[in-house]
Write a protein that holds these residues in place. Structure first.
Motif, short mmCIF file in Angstrom:
data_model
loop_
_atom_site.label_atom_id
_atom_site.label_comp_id
_atom_site.label_asym_id
_atom_site.label_seq_id
_atom_site.Cartn_x
_atom_site.Cartn_y
_atom_site.Cartn_z
N GLU A 35 0.82 -1.21 0.00
CA GLU A 35 0.00 0.00 0.00
C GLU A 35 0.86 1.27 0.00
O GLU A 35 0.55 2.24 -0.69
CB GLU A 35 -0.89 -0.02 1.26
CG GLU A 35 -1.71 1.24 1.47
CD GLU A 35 -2.42 1.21 2.80
OE1 GLU A 35 -3.65 1.10 2.80
OE2 GLU A 35 -1.74 1.27 3.85
N GLN A 36 1.99 1.26 0.76
CA GLN A 36 2.69 2.51 1.00
C GLN A 36 4.17 2.50 0.59
O GLN A 36 4.73 3.56 0.30
CB GLN A 36 2.60 2.87 2.50
CG GLN A 36 1.17 2.99 2.98
CD GLN A 36 1.08 3.34 4.45
OE1 GLN A 36 1.86 4.16 4.94
NE2 GLN A 36 0.15 2.73 5.16
N GLU A 37 4.82 1.34 0.59
CA GLU A 37 6.26 1.32 0.41
C GLU A 37 6.70 0.83 -0.97
O GLU A 37 7.71 1.26 -1.49
CB GLU A 37 6.91 0.40 1.47
CG GLU A 37 6.52 0.73 2.90
CD GLU A 37 7.22 1.97 3.41
OE1 GLU A 37 7.81 2.69 2.59
OE2 GLU A 37 7.18 2.23 4.62
N MET A 38 5.92 -0.09 -1.55
CA MET A 38 6.31 -0.68 -2.82
C MET A 38 5.06 -0.87 -3.68
O MET A 38 4.18 -1.65 -3.33
CB MET A 38 7.02 -2.03 -2.61
CG MET A 38 7.45 -2.71 -3.92
SD MET A 38 8.60 -4.10 -3.66
CE MET A 38 7.64 -5.18 -2.63
N ALA B 297 0.17 4.15 -8.95
CA ALA B 297 1.29 3.62 -8.18
C ALA B 297 2.04 4.72 -7.44
O ALA B 297 2.38 4.56 -6.27
CB ALA B 297 2.23 2.85 -9.10
N VAL B 298 2.29 5.82 -8.12
CA VAL B 298 3.18 6.84 -7.54
C VAL B 298 2.46 7.79 -6.60
O VAL B 298 3.12 8.52 -5.84
CB VAL B 298 3.90 7.63 -8.65
CG1 VAL B 298 4.71 6.69 -9.53
CG2 VAL B 298 2.91 8.44 -9.48
N LEU C 22 -3.01 -3.45 -4.19
CA LEU C 22 -2.90 -2.06 -3.74
C LEU C 22 -2.82 -1.94 -2.23
O LEU C 22 -2.89 -0.83 -1.69
CB LEU C 22 -4.10 -1.25 -4.25
CG LEU C 22 -4.21 -1.13 -5.78
CD1 LEU C 22 -5.53 -0.48 -6.16
CD2 LEU C 22 -3.03 -0.32 -6.33
N GLY C 23 -2.69 -3.09 -1.54
CA GLY C 23 -2.53 -3.04 -0.10
C GLY C 23 -3.78 -3.36 0.69
O GLY C 23 -3.77 -3.28 1.92
N ILE D 166 9.77 2.08 -3.50
CA ILE D 166 10.13 1.17 -4.59
C ILE D 166 8.97 1.10 -5.57
O ILE D 166 7.81 0.97 -5.16
CB ILE D 166 10.44 -0.25 -4.06
CG1 ILE D 166 11.57 -0.20 -3.02
CG2 ILE D 166 10.79 -1.20 -5.19
CD1 ILE D 166 11.75 -1.51 -2.27
N LEU D 167 9.30 1.18 -6.88
CA LEU D 167 8.29 1.06 -7.91
C LEU D 167 8.68 -0.06 -8.86
O LEU D 167 9.76 -0.04 -9.46
CB LEU D 167 8.17 2.39 -8.68
CG LEU D 167 7.13 2.42 -9.81
CD1 LEU D 167 5.74 2.18 -9.26
CD2 LEU D 167 7.19 3.76 -10.55
N LEU D 168 7.82 -1.08 -8.96
CA LEU D 168 8.05 -2.19 -9.87
C LEU D 168 7.19 -2.00 -11.11
O LEU D 168 6.00 -1.72 -11.00
CB LEU D 168 7.67 -3.52 -9.20
CG LEU D 168 8.30 -3.83 -7.83
CD1 LEU D 168 7.80 -5.16 -7.30
CD2 LEU D 168 9.82 -3.83 -7.92
#
Length: 718
Positions: free
Chosen positions: A80-83, A146-147, A629-630, A153-155
Motif C-alpha cells: 500500500e505505501q512502500e512498494m 502507483a506513484v 494495492l494493499g 520502490i516502484l516495480l
C-alpha cells in the motif's frame, strides 16, 4: 537497504527457475532493469519481490526486513505505501472512472489526486470510464495510481510493451522524474530502449541474475547462509484508511446495467422460494397450530377415542385393533365428579368431540341457498379464477359446548368479530360475514347485531318460518377464498347422549367391532362382555371432557394429574402443544419445515452462484487488484460481504414486491389463496429473511473462496 537477494532459489514443479541467484537493488534515484527471454523467470521474480510468492529458498531482504518473516498484514501495508507495482496489462478497475481508480487506491485527498492527474496529463479524463481509455492513457493512469502513494520502490512489468513511441518517451521522461524524487525503480523489459535508459541492468540467464550494466555490488561470500548485514529495518507504518463502502457502492453503481440482467433469474428464484415456503408453512405448521386456536390457555380436553402415542404403539405391538382404552366408551358421571375435585379446576364440561348437530334447540334444520346469479356484488368480486362457485349454502350448526365455556373451548375455531356467541337453548344465532354481505349488502358487521332475521326452516319434513336474533358475526376470511357452504351457529342444547348408544343394535355393533380378533377381544372384555357392562362403559354418552383451570398456571399440574388418572389418553391443551405429545408432533413439523427450507435455500444459493459465476470471477479479478494495492484479505472479505449484502437486500425487497403484486392480482383470485394469507406476516418475513441470508452466506463464501493467495496471484499474472 532496499532489496537484497542472496542465494535465492525457486523451483516450479520440475523446472528450476532461480538457482542460488544474487542481486542488489539498493540505491534510490536509480532505475534497475531486468531483462531475459520469455519464460526465463522474470515474472516469477517479481511475484517474489511483491510478496505474491513466498515459496522460495534463500534470503530476500526488503527494506531491512527478512521478507519471509513478514506477516500478511505487513505485506499489505508495504504494497500500500512502500512498494507499488505497475502491471503489464495495467490491472485497473475498468468499470470505474479515472478518479475512482485513484481515490480507491488509498487514503488520498482530492488535491493529491488532481496533482498526479495533471502530472500524467490525465486531468481531462478524470470522470472518464477506464474501459474507454487508450492503451497509453491506461499506462499513465496505472503509473499515477502507483506513484500517488509516494512509494520507496516502484516495480514495472513491461511498461512500454503496449505503447507507441510518443507514449514510450512520455513514460520514460516521467520515470526519470520519479527517480530524481528518490524512488527506486525496477523494470522488467524486452525493450532495448528501456534497458539503455536504465542505470543498472540484470539479465536473467541460466537461473542466475547476471549484472550487465552499472556498478557491480560487493561480491557475496560463498556461504549463502551467512548473516545478512543490513541497515536498521524500516519501520512499517500503520495501515491507511480504506474506502470499503465507497468502493462497493461505486462499483455497484457503475455495473448496474450488467447487474440488472444478472438479477432477473435471481429475483425469480427468490420470489419462487418465498411463495413456496409460505404455502408449505401455511399447509403444515400453521394449519396444525390453527387447528388448536380455539383452545384457551386454561383449557384441557380429553377424548376416550383419542389415545396417546404410547398406547397406540402398544396396540400395534400386541395386534389390538381398537380406539378405546378398554375401560370406558364415554366418560361416566363419576369421572366428571372426580375431575371437578382436582386442585385448580374451575369447571368440567362433557361434550362430544367433532360431533355436529345440524339443527337448533327446536330440532329445526336450515338450508339457505343463493345461486351465483343472486350473489351480491360484494361477494361476486371474490369469485376465484379457477374456482367459481355455482351457489353458496348456509345451514345450522349447533355449538358443541355451552356459552359459558365456549371462549375457553371454541372447537370450530370460530373467529368472532362482532357481538357474542348465542345463549344456550335460545333463538340467537351467530352468522358468517358472508351472509351479512349477501343479505344486508354491507361490510359494516355491527349494523346487523341484535337484528331479527326470519329464516325458512324445516322440521318433520315441513317448511315454516322462524324468527331468530343475530347475536354476533364471525369471520370467514372470504377475501382469501369463498366456500360453497357456511354454518350458522345456534345455541348449545344439552341432549341425552346415552340414548344414541343404549339400544340393542348399537350394543351388537360394538360387540362385533371389538371382538374381531383375540387380542382386541381380550382388551375390550370389560366394555362389551355383557349389556350391563356396556351400559356402564357408555357412562354419560359423552366421549369428550373439557376441563377449565382456574388459572393458566394450574394447567401443568392438572396435566400431570390427568396423565396419572387417564394414562392411555392424549391430553390436548396449549401447554401440551408447547411441551407435550402434540408439541413433539408440532416440533417434527417445524424441523421438517426448517430442514426442507434450508435444503432448498442451499440449493438456490448454489444455483445463484452458478448463474453469477462469470460475474463472480470478474469480481475476483478486481478484488485481486485491490489486494495488489494493499487491501488486506479482511478488507476484501468486507467488500464481498458488503456487496453481496446490498445486492441480496435489494433482491429480497424486489422479490417481496413481486410476490405482493402476484398475491394481489393473481394468487388472491385462486382457490389456493388461503395458502398465502400469512405471506407478509412478520414471523413469515423474518423466517424468509433468515433463509435468504443463508443464500447470501453461500454467495459470500463462494466469493471468499477466490480470495486465496494462489488465486490472487493467478488473477494478477493473467
Amino acid at each position: 537497504m532496499m532489496i537484497e537477494l542472496t542465494g535465492l532459489s525457486k523451483r516450479y514443479k520440475q523446472q528450476v527457475v532461480l538457482d542460488q541467484a544474487n542481486a542488489s537493488f539498493t540505491e534510490p534515484q536509480k532505475i534497475y532493469a531486468l531483462i531475459g527471454p520469455s519464460g526465463s523467470g522474470k515474472s516469477t521474480l517479481f511475484n517474489i519481490l511483491f510478496g505474491l510468492d513466498n515459496d522460495y529458498q534463500g534470503h530476500y531482504q526488503l527494506l531491512g526486513h527478512n521478507a519471509a518473516e513478514l506477516t500478511k498484514k505487513q505485506w499489505a501495508i508495504i504494497r500500500e505505501q512502500e512498494m507499488r507495482m505497475v502491471f503489464q496489462d495495467y490491472k485497473l478497475l475498468e468499470n470505474l472512472t479515472v478518479y475512482d481508480n485513484l481515490h480507491l487506491s488509498g487514503d488520498y485527498s482530492d488535491q493529491q489526486i488532481e496533482t498526479v492527474l495533471a502530472t500524467m496529463k490525465l486531468t481531462q479524463f478524470k470522470t472518464a470510464i477506464v474501459a474507454d481509455l487508450s492503451g497509453g492513457q491506461k499506462q499513465r493512469l496505472a503509473i499515477a495510481r502507483a506513484v500517488i502513494a509516494k512509494p520507496k520502490i516502484l516495480l514495472l512489468d513491461e511498461p512500454t510493451g503496449n505503447l507507441d513511441q510518443e507514449n514510450i518517451e512520455m513514460t520514460m521522461t516521467y520515470l526519470d522524474q520519479l527517480r530524481q524524487q528518490g524512488i527506486m525503480i525496477l523494470i522488467i523489459t524486452h525493450d532495448p530502449q528501456v534497458a539503455e535508459f536504465a542505470d543498472v541492468v540484470y539479465q536473467l540467464q541460466d537461473q542466475q541474475l547476471i549484472l550487465t550494466k552499472g556498478s557491480r555490488p560487493e561480491e557475496a561470500p560463498d556461504d549463502v547462509s551467512r548473516e545478512i548485514i543490513s541497515a536498521t529495518p524500516t519501520t512499517i507504518p500503520p495501515a491507511a484508511k480504506k474506502h470499503l463502502f465507497s468502493y462497493t457502492w461505486t462499483n455497484l453503481r457503475h455495473t448496474k446495467r450488467r447487474l440488472f440482467f444478472l438479477a432477473i433469474p435471481i429475483i425469480i428464484i427468490i420470489s419462487a422460494f418465498i411463495l413456496s415456503f409460505t404455502a408449505f408453512r401455511a399447509s403444515s405448521t400453521l394449519s396444525f397450530k390453527n387447528s388448536f386456536g380455539g383452545i384457551s390457555e386454561r383449557a384441557i380436553t380429553l377424548n376416550t377415542q383419542d389415545l396417546n402415542r404410547k398406547t397406540h404403539a402398544r396396540y400395534r405391538k400386541e395386534g389390538i385393533v381398537s380406539s378405546f382404552d378398554g375401560k370406558r366408551i364415554g366418560f361416566s358421571q363419576a369421572d366428571l365428579t372426580a375431575a371437578r375435585k382436582l386442585t385448580g379446576v374451575a369447571s368440567v364440561t362433557p361434550f362430544n368431540p367433532g360431533g355436529v348437530n345440524l339443527y337448533d334447540s327446536h330440532q329445526n334444520t336450515l338450508k339457505l341457498t343463493y345461486l351465483a346469479a343472486e350473489f351480491d356484488p360484494l361477494i361476486q368480486r371474490y369469485q376465484r379464477l379457477n374456482n367459481k362457485l355455482d351457489e353458496i349454502t348456509f345451514e345450522f350448526n349447533m355449538s358443541s359446548t355451552p356459552q359459558r365455556v365456549i371462549r375457553d373451548f371454541n372447537e370450530a375455531n370460530i373467529d368472532l368479530v362482532a357481538g357474542n356467541y348465542p345463549h344456550d337453548r335460545s333463538d340467537e344465532i351467530l352468522i358468517p360475514d358472508v351472509l351479512v354481505l349477501q343479505k344486508y349488502h354491507t361490510t359494516d358487521l355491527r349494523q346487523v347485531l341484535r337484528k331479527s332475521i326470519t329464516l325458512n326452516v324445516r322440521k318433520n319434513r315441513q317448511t315454516k318460518k322462524h324468527h331468530y336474533r343475530i347475536a354476533g358475526v364471525y369471520n370467514t376470511d372470504y377475501a382469501h377464498g369463498l366456500s360453497a357452504k357456511y354454518p350458522i351457529y345456534v345455541g348449545y342444547a344439552a341432549e341425552d347422549e346415552k340414548t344414541v348408544y343404549l339400544d340393542k343394535e348399537t350394543y351388537q355393533f360394538y360387540r362385533d367391532l371389538l371382538t374381531e380378533d383375540e387380542a382386541t377381544a381380550a382388551v375390550s372384555q370389560s366394555l362389551i362382555a355383557s349389556y350391563t357392562q356396556y351400559e356402564q362403559a357408555v357412562g354419560t354418552g359423552y366421549q369428550g371432557m373439557l376441563i377449565v383451570a382456574a388459572h393458566d398456571t394450574d394447567v401443568p399440574q392438572l396435566t400431570k394429574q390427568l396423565q396419572t388418572k387417564y394414562p392411555a389418553y392424549k391430553i390436548t391443551s396449549q401447554e401440551d402443544l408447547r411441551h407435550g405429545e402434540l408439541g413433539a408432533i408440532y416440533q417434527r413439523l417445524i424441523w421438517n419445515l426448517i430442514g426442507g427450507s434450508v435444503a432448498i435455500a442451499l440449493i438456490a444459493g448454489v444455483l445463484i452462484c452458478f448463474l453469477n459465476k462469470s460475474y463472480i470471477n470478474g469480481r475476483s479479478r478486481e478484488l485481486a487488484i485491490l489486494y495488489s494495492l494493499g487491501y488486506q484479505r479482511k478488507d476484501i472479505f468486507q467488500v464481498i460481504a458488503l456487496e453481496n449484502g446490498l445486492l441480496f437486500g435489494a433482491y429480497f425487497l424486489i422479490s417481496c414486491g413481486i410476490c405482493a403484486l402476484l398475491n394481489r392480482f393473481l394468487l388472491s383470485k385462486l382457490s389456493s389463496a388461503r395458502l398465502f394469507i400469512y405471506l407478509f406476516a412478520p414471523e413469515n418475513i423474518g423466517a424468509l429473511f433468515l433463509l435468504v441470508v443463508m443464500m447470501l452466506l453461500i454467495s459470500i463464501l463462494w466469493g471468499i473462496s477466490g480470495v486465496k493467495q494462489k488465486n490472487l496471484k493467478y488473477y494478477l499474472n493473467h
